[in-house]
Design a protein around this motif. Sequence first.
Motif, PDB file in Angstrom:
ATOM      1  N   THR A   1      -2.687   6.255  -1.247  1.00 50.52           N
ATOM      2  CA  THR A   1      -4.079   5.855  -1.066  1.00 50.52           C
ATOM      3  C   THR A   1      -4.437   4.751  -2.053  1.00 50.52           C
ATOM      4  O   THR A   1      -5.124   3.787  -1.687  1.00 50.52           O
ATOM      5  N   ALA A   2      -3.971   4.860  -3.276  1.00 47.63           N
ATOM      6  CA  ALA A   2      -4.277   3.842  -4.296  1.00 47.63           C
ATOM      7  C   ALA A   2      -3.743   2.476  -3.884  1.00 47.63           C
ATOM      8  O   ALA A   2      -4.421   1.445  -4.084  1.00 47.63           O
ATOM      9  N   GLU A   3      -2.544   2.428  -3.312  1.00 48.05           N
ATOM     10  CA  GLU A   3      -1.974   1.152  -2.875  1.00 48.05           C
ATOM     11  C   GLU A   3      -2.785   0.555  -1.725  1.00 48.05           C
ATOM     12  O   GLU A   3      -2.976  -0.660  -1.660  1.00 48.05           O
ATOM     13  N   LYS A   4      -3.249   1.402  -0.837  1.00 50.73           N
ATOM     14  CA  LYS A   4      -4.077   0.922   0.279  1.00 50.73           C
ATOM     15  C   LYS A   4      -5.405   0.383  -0.247  1.00 50.73           C
ATOM     16  O   LYS A   4      -5.843  -0.707   0.145  1.00 50.73           O
ATOM     17  N   VAL A   5      -6.053   1.139  -1.109  1.00 53.44           N
ATOM     18  CA  VAL A   5      -7.344   0.723  -1.675  1.00 53.44           C
ATOM     19  C   VAL A   5      -7.191  -0.585  -2.438  1.00 53.44           C
ATOM     20  O   VAL A   5      -8.070  -1.452  -2.402  1.00 53.44           O
ATOM     21  N   ALA A   6      -6.063  -0.794  -3.099  1.00 55.53           N
ATOM     22  CA  ALA A   6      -5.836  -2.003  -3.897  1.00 55.53           C
ATOM     23  C   ALA A   6      -5.901  -3.277  -3.060  1.00 55.53           C
ATOM     24  O   ALA A   6      -6.286  -4.331  -3.573  1.00 55.53           O
ATOM     25  N   ILE A   7      -5.563  -3.190  -1.773  1.00 54.21           N
ATOM     26  CA  ILE A   7      -5.657  -4.400  -0.937  1.00 54.21           C
ATOM     27  C   ILE A   7      -6.861  -4.362   0.015  1.00 54.21           C
ATOM     28  O   ILE A   7      -6.984  -5.197   0.890  1.00 54.21           O
TER      29      ILE A   7
END
Length: 156
Positions: A32-38
Amino acid sequence: MFMLNNKPLPIDTPFEVDGIQYPANWLRLTSTAEKVAIGITEVADPESYDDRFYWGIDNPKQLEDLTVTPEEGEPYTQKGLKSQWIAQVKDTAGKLLSQTDWMVIRKAERDVSIPDAVIAKRAAIVAEANRLETAIQACADVPALIAVVGSQNWGE
């Protein structure tokens, strides 16, 4: 459902963000963090509805026929769900009966007996069509119609 820039982002489809190409499986493999980052967010899927009976959530299609009179032109009848489903029942019954119509014609032309099982099957098809048509006509609302349509039993 995933969203990117207020647009749905389909799973298992490659996509591009800021000139970077992401493979089709990226959404499944990342945190989820990687998705939110972009800039990708996850939202609940929209509530579904049966578009045979509804225009949208809690927006049923018209049940009864309606006579429409345009400003210019002749009045016409806009068919409601009851008429549409009765036509569907008649079409289904006709297709099922057509499979053995040749036996009825053979009986009329050459007096060749129709097997008892075929006579019983044809009677059951006609009885089911009559039952459904009567039940559809009696429906007071769309949920009742959905229940009737779901109760079809053509004995196949």
